[in-house]
Design an enzyme around this catalytic site. Structure first.
Site, PDB file in Angstrom:
ATOM      1  N   GLY A   9      -2.237 -19.925  13.008  1.00 10.74           N
ATOM      2  CA  GLY A   9      -1.702 -18.774  12.452  1.00 10.74           C
ATOM      3  C   GLY A   9      -0.995 -18.042  11.675  1.00 10.74           C
ATOM      4  O   GLY A   9      -1.980 -19.252  10.252  1.00 10.74           O
ATOM      5  N   LYS A 215      16.135 -25.375   7.699  1.00 13.80           N
ATOM      6  CA  LYS A 215      14.850 -24.862   7.950  1.00 13.80           C
ATOM      7  C   LYS A 215      15.716 -23.354   8.328  1.00 13.80           C
ATOM      8  O   LYS A 215      15.125 -21.813   8.338  1.00 13.80           O
ATOM      9  CB  LYS A 215      14.078 -24.598   8.625  1.00 13.80           C
ATOM     10  CG  LYS A 215      12.867 -23.710   9.318  1.00 13.80           C
ATOM     11  CD  LYS A 215      12.238 -22.906   8.181  1.00 13.80           C
ATOM     12  CE  LYS A 215      11.483 -21.559   8.827  1.00 13.80           C
ATOM     13  NZ  LYS A 215      11.422 -20.988   7.017  1.00 13.80           N
ATOM     14  N   CYS A 271      10.199 -13.843  12.462  1.00 17.62           N
ATOM     15  CA  CYS A 271      10.637 -15.286  12.214  1.00 17.62           C
ATOM     16  C   CYS A 271      12.689 -14.820  12.208  1.00 17.62           C
ATOM     17  O   CYS A 271      13.635 -16.052  12.572  1.00 17.62           O
ATOM     18  CB  CYS A 271      10.880 -16.608  11.239  1.00 17.62           C
ATOM     19  SG  CYS A 271       8.998 -17.133  11.999  1.00 17.62           S
TER      20      CYS A 271
HETATM   21  P1  NAD Z   1       1.350 -17.817  14.739  1.00 12.48           P
HETATM   22  O1  NAD Z   1       2.001 -17.724  16.872  1.00 12.48           O
HETATM   23  O2  NAD Z   1       0.680 -17.346  14.104  1.00 12.48           O
HETATM   24  O3  NAD Z   1       0.456 -19.068  15.593  1.00 12.48           O
HETATM   25  C1  NAD Z   1       0.434 -19.708  16.193  1.00 12.48           C
HETATM   26  C2  NAD Z   1      -0.662 -20.576  17.306  1.00 12.48           C
HETATM   27  O4  NAD Z   1      -0.489 -21.897  17.704  1.00 12.48           O
HETATM   28  C3  NAD Z   1      -1.214 -19.444  17.749  1.00 12.48           C
HETATM   29  O5  NAD Z   1      -3.352 -19.462  17.772  1.00 12.48           O
HETATM   30  C4  NAD Z   1      -1.411 -20.295  19.638  1.00 12.48           C
HETATM   31  O6  NAD Z   1      -2.937 -19.859  19.451  1.00 12.48           O
HETATM   32  C5  NAD Z   1      -1.556 -21.883  18.797  1.00 12.48           C
HETATM   33  N1  NAD Z   1      -1.303 -22.341  19.335  1.00 12.48           N
HETATM   34  C6  NAD Z   1      -0.484 -22.228  20.584  1.00 12.48           C
HETATM   35  N2  NAD Z   1       0.036 -24.030  21.126  1.00 12.48           N
HETATM   36  C7  NAD Z   1      -1.136 -24.280  20.849  1.00 12.48           C
HETATM   37  C8  NAD Z   1      -1.151 -25.482  21.429  1.00 12.48           C
HETATM   38  N3  NAD Z   1      -1.359 -26.311  22.665  1.00 12.48           N
HETATM   39  N4  NAD Z   1      -2.999 -26.112  21.310  1.00 12.48           N
HETATM   40  C9  NAD Z   1      -3.069 -25.368  20.385  1.00 12.48           C
HETATM   41  N5  NAD Z   1      -3.115 -24.269  19.663  1.00 12.48           N
HETATM   42  C10 NAD Z   1      -1.973 -23.502  20.287  1.00 12.48           C
HETATM   43  O7  NAD Z   1       2.627 -18.081  15.136  1.00 12.48           O
HETATM   44  P2  NAD Z   1       3.609 -18.576  13.144  1.00 12.48           P
HETATM   45  O8  NAD Z   1       3.915 -17.482  12.571  1.00 12.48           O
HETATM   46  O9  NAD Z   1       2.178 -19.278  11.919  1.00 12.48           O
HETATM   47  O10 NAD Z   1       4.570 -19.482  13.248  1.00 12.48           O
HETATM   48  C11 NAD Z   1       4.201 -20.901  14.115  1.00 12.48           C
HETATM   49  C12 NAD Z   1       5.726 -21.857  13.355  1.00 12.48           C
HETATM   50  O11 NAD Z   1       5.571 -21.643  11.876  1.00 12.48           O
HETATM   51  C13 NAD Z   1       6.423 -20.733  14.637  1.00 12.48           C
HETATM   52  O12 NAD Z   1       7.681 -22.483  14.574  1.00 12.48           O
HETATM   53  C14 NAD Z   1       7.700 -20.518  12.990  1.00 12.48           C
HETATM   54  O13 NAD Z   1       8.874 -20.152  13.798  1.00 12.48           O
HETATM   55  C15 NAD Z   1       7.227 -21.299  11.912  1.00 12.48           C
HETATM   56  N6  NAD Z   1       6.906 -20.417  10.813  1.00 12.48           N
HETATM   57  C16 NAD Z   1       6.558 -19.000  10.699  1.00 12.48           C
HETATM   58  C17 NAD Z   1       6.600 -18.531   9.192  1.00 12.48           C
HETATM   59  C18 NAD Z   1       5.616 -17.145   9.018  1.00 12.48           C
HETATM   60  O14 NAD Z   1       6.068 -16.318   8.310  1.00 12.48           O
HETATM   61  N7  NAD Z   1       4.985 -16.537  10.193  1.00 12.48           N
HETATM   62  C19 NAD Z   1       7.054 -19.112   8.485  1.00 12.48           C
HETATM   63  C20 NAD Z   1       7.565 -19.999   8.597  1.00 12.48           C
HETATM   64  C21 NAD Z   1       7.856 -20.896   9.113  1.00 12.48           C
HETATM   65  C1  UGA Z   2      10.672 -15.275   5.967  1.00 11.67           C
HETATM   66  C2  UGA Z   2      11.313 -16.035   4.549  1.00 11.67           C
HETATM   67  O1  UGA Z   2      12.129 -15.468   3.587  1.00 11.67           O
HETATM   68  C3  UGA Z   2      10.905 -17.242   4.731  1.00 11.67           C
HETATM   69  O2  UGA Z   2      10.617 -18.318   3.767  1.00 11.67           O
HETATM   70  C4  UGA Z   2      10.690 -18.442   6.207  1.00 11.67           C
HETATM   71  O3  UGA Z   2       9.603 -19.125   5.934  1.00 11.67           O
HETATM   72  C5  UGA Z   2      10.113 -17.025   7.171  1.00 11.67           C
HETATM   73  O4  UGA Z   2      10.940 -15.790   7.027  1.00 11.67           O
HETATM   74  C6  UGA Z   2      10.041 -17.805   8.282  1.00 11.67           C
HETATM   75  O5  UGA Z   2      10.579 -18.491   8.726  1.00 11.67           O
HETATM   76  O6  UGA Z   2       9.327 -17.159   8.962  1.00 11.67           O
HETATM   77  P1  UGA Z   2       8.817 -13.439   5.887  1.00 11.67           P
HETATM   78  O7  UGA Z   2      10.102 -13.029   7.452  1.00 11.67           O
HETATM   79  O8  UGA Z   2       7.555 -13.422   6.207  1.00 11.67           O
HETATM   80  O9  UGA Z   2      10.073 -14.533   5.451  1.00 11.67           O
HETATM   81  O10 UGA Z   2       9.244 -12.179   5.330  1.00 11.67           O
HETATM   82  P2  UGA Z   2      10.704 -11.591   3.867  1.00 11.67           P
HETATM   83  O11 UGA Z   2      10.290 -11.276   2.584  1.00 11.67           O
HETATM   84  O12 UGA Z   2      12.084 -13.169   4.361  1.00 11.67           O
HETATM   85  O13 UGA Z   2      10.878 -10.163   4.510  1.00 11.67           O
HETATM   86  C7  UGA Z   2      11.684 -10.265   6.393  1.00 11.67           C
HETATM   87  C8  UGA Z   2      12.499  -9.191   6.619  1.00 11.67           C
HETATM   88  O14 UGA Z   2      13.257  -8.330   5.618  1.00 11.67           O
HETATM   89  C9  UGA Z   2      11.256  -8.128   6.383  1.00 11.67           C
HETATM   90  O15 UGA Z   2      11.061  -7.540   7.134  1.00 11.67           O
HETATM   91  C10 UGA Z   2      11.962  -7.359   5.357  1.00 11.67           C
HETATM   92  O16 UGA Z   2      10.989  -5.937   5.063  1.00 11.67           O
HETATM   93  C11 UGA Z   2      13.074  -7.680   5.111  1.00 11.67           C
HETATM   94  N1  UGA Z   2      14.363  -7.530   3.512  1.00 11.67           N
HETATM   95  C12 UGA Z   2      13.398  -8.563   2.773  1.00 11.67           C
HETATM   96  C13 UGA Z   2      14.937  -6.582   3.607  1.00 11.67           C
HETATM   97  O17 UGA Z   2      15.063  -5.510   4.166  1.00 11.67           O
HETATM   98  N2  UGA Z   2      15.489  -7.128   2.000  1.00 11.67           N
HETATM   99  C14 UGA Z   2      15.376  -7.912   1.428  1.00 11.67           C
HETATM  100  O18 UGA Z   2      16.313  -7.272   0.150  1.00 11.67           O
HETATM  101  C15 UGA Z   2      14.650  -8.628   1.624  1.00 11.67           C
END
Ligand code: NAD
Ligand code: UGA
Length: 452
Positions: A9, A215, A271
């Site tokens: 993902g 986190k 998130c």
């Molecule tokens: P996502 O939904 O984009 O990707 C997750 C993937 O895992 C999916 O493609 C799904 O098909 C796959 N999956 C689920 N179960 C599975 C299994 N049993 N076997 C194989 N594949 C499987 O999610 P994401 O945005 O990448 O987030 C993943 C994690 O990272 C979450 O816990 C999220 O909170 C965390 N996180 C996300 C961000 C972000 O910016 N999106 C940043 C930091 C942390």
């Molecule tokens: C956020 C954190 O910034 C990452 O460090 C973290 O890893 C991630 O969540 C996660 O755990 O998924 P992200 O959600 O990708 O990252 O993007 P951000 O830049 O944090 O923005 C989040 C939301 O807040 C957006 O809708 C953005 O427009 C809004 N935002 C951000 C504001 O409205 N004001 C700000 O000053 C900053």
């Protein structure tokens, strides 16, 4: 060394691509049960839009970076297994609407136990509640046929839209492990992977629970700053203060700092809300209702901010938007991503449709089908909701424009031309404070920002 990452993902794809780029001697295979997603990672059109990512993938893919649906064989062959599956908010049963749904984590742990015959380091990359490592350890111990496991926590802090620079140059890498000789050795192995490009002093090692909790706390603090400035934006509108001037003034205090003080239509993304609700649920589970209520307010304030934006549009358009055409500029939850999860745009569009407005959305990266299904549900249509292929097309014959995502292209549009093609009085609501309201007013717009 062989790395397997489960979950291709927004996190698994970019993080593994960067590890593969920076460590050509390590074979990195990203697996997912979603075959369409894996096919896209193997194609010229990657499943996620992230500036700089195409180049990273192009360089490493086929060399030491692979994408596969063969989950079991890849796990069996790996030394380090990153678990990067989704951990959404639970929508059923105990903790519904708040607790993290850990079914994907548990299912992965069972698969790892089932197919492993050699020692493995399991790395929690997903964001999970504190103590999840204990759950994983118990499932592994109860199901393994003798393979040895070490579970580490290595949360990801990248933000979407800046994932590649964030991964190239992280503020810190956090690794939590068991404080035992085996735990320390596993931590050192993972440190050695990141140390190829991250300075050692930026790699922090802690115990497992500190890492897991950090986190959730990092996201809660970041979101709290946004809700705090958004709360002040309401007061600015009531008093004549300008929220950007206030943010600038307080951000110059080095104890406060300038980042994450941009008032907006409300934070979105997959998130922030999920992780705060998770923290709130944890606090309640540990008998800390006051702490839970404190953090819950960050989410409540965000809901208020989103509602406040739509309410302001309605009020300014003489309390009726029925049959009026409203152009919505932007649909992604922030610029430079095609991700729409929890985007404030979804709430704004739904509020406008509920008032019987005719809404036309334009976003440079989000496909029309995604917009329709996010707002209406999969396969549903509503004649009042359409998608345009440019901002100019969306604004044609509109009564009002609402800027919801801060895409750079919205800053440089020809607003004189746009104004000429709109119904009068023509209104613009800038939910991101990116356009010059004075200039728009000089053109003739009734222009409104957030907190000013
Ligand atoms: P996502 O939904 O984009 O990707 C997750 C993937 O895992 C999916 O493609 C799904 O098909 C796959 N999956 C689920 N179960 C599975 C299994 N049993 N076997 C194989 N594949 C499987 O999610 P994401 O945005 O990448 O987030 C993943 C994690 O990272 C979450 O816990 C999220 O909170 C965390 N996180 C996300 C961000 C972000 O910016 N999106 C940043 C930091 C942390
Ligand atoms: C956020 C954190 O910034 C990452 O460090 C973290 O890893 C991630 O969540 C996660 O755990 O998924 P992200 O959600 O990708 O990252 O993007 P951000 O830049 O944090 O923005 C989040 C939301 O807040 C957006 O809708 C953005 O427009 C809004 N935002 C951000 C504001 O409205 N004001 C700000 O000053 C900053």
């Amino acid at each position: 060394m062989k790395i397997c990452c489960i979950g291709a993902g927004y996190v698994g794809g970019p993080t593994m691509a960067v590890i593969a780029l920076k460590a050509p001697d390590i074979q990195v295979t990203v697996v997912d049960m979603n075959a369409a997603r894996i096919a896209a990672w193997n194609s010229d059109t990657l499943p996620i839009y992230e500036p700089g990512l195409d180049d990273v993938v192009k360089e490493a893919r086929g060399r030491n970076l692979f994408f596969s649906t063969d989950v079991k064989a890849t796990i069996a062959a790996a030394d380090i297994i990153f678990v990067s599956v989704n951990t959404p908010t639970k929508t059923y049963g105990v903790g519904s609407g708040r607790a993290a749904d850990l079914r994907y984590i548990e299912s992965v742990a069972r698969t790892i136990a089932e197919v492993s015959t050699t020692p493995k380091i399991i790395v929690e990359k997903s964001t999970i509640p504190v103590k999840t490592a204990e759950t994983i350890q118990q499932i592994l111990a109860a199901n393994t046929s003798g393979a040895k496991f070490q579970v580490l926590s290595n949360p990801e802090f990248l933000a979407e839209g800046t994932a590649v620079p964030d991964l190239f140059n992280p503020d810190r890498v956090l690794i939590g492990g068991e404080r035992t000789p085996e735990g320390d050795a596993a931590v050192e192995t993972l440190v050695s992977v990141y140390a190829r490009w991250v300075p050692r002093e930026r790699i922090i090692t802690t115990n497992l629970w500190s890492s897991e909790l950090s986190k959730l706390v990092a996201n809660a603090f970041l979101a709290q700053r946004i809700s705090s400035i958004n709360a002040i934006s309401a007061l600015c509108e009531a008093t004549g203060a300008d929220v950007d001037e206030v943010a600038n003034a307080i951000g110059k205090d080095s104890r406060i700092g300038p980042k994450f003080l941009k008032a907006s239509v409300g934070f979105g993304g997959s998130c922030f809300q999920k992780d705060i609700l998770n923290l709130v649920y944890l606090c309640e589970s540990f008998g800390l209702p006051e702490v839970a209520a404190y953090w819950n307010q960050v989410v409540s304030m965000n809901d208020y901010q989103k509602r406040r934006f739509s309410a302001r549009i309605l009020k300014s358009l003489f309390n009726t938007v029925a049959d009026k055409r409203i152009a919505v500029f932007g649909f992604a939850f922030k610029k430079d991503t095609n991700d729409t999860r929890e985007s404030a745009a979804i709430n704004v569009v739904r509020d406008l449709l509920a008032e019987h407005a005719n809404v036309v959305v334009y976003d440079p990266k989000v496909p029309a089908a995604e917009i329709m299904s996010d707002v209406l549900g999969k396969g549903e249509t509503n004649p009042r909701l359409t998608v345009a292929t440019s901002a100019y097309e969306a604004a044609l014959d509109a009564h009002a424009i609402a800027i919801v995502t801060e895409w750079d292209e919205f800053k440089t549009l020809d607003y004189t031309k746009i104004f000429a093609d709109m119904h009068k009085p023509a209104s613009l609501f800038d939910g991101r404070n990116i356009v010059d309201l004075a200039k728009l007013r000089a053109i003739g717009f009734r222009a409104h920002g957030i907190g000013r």
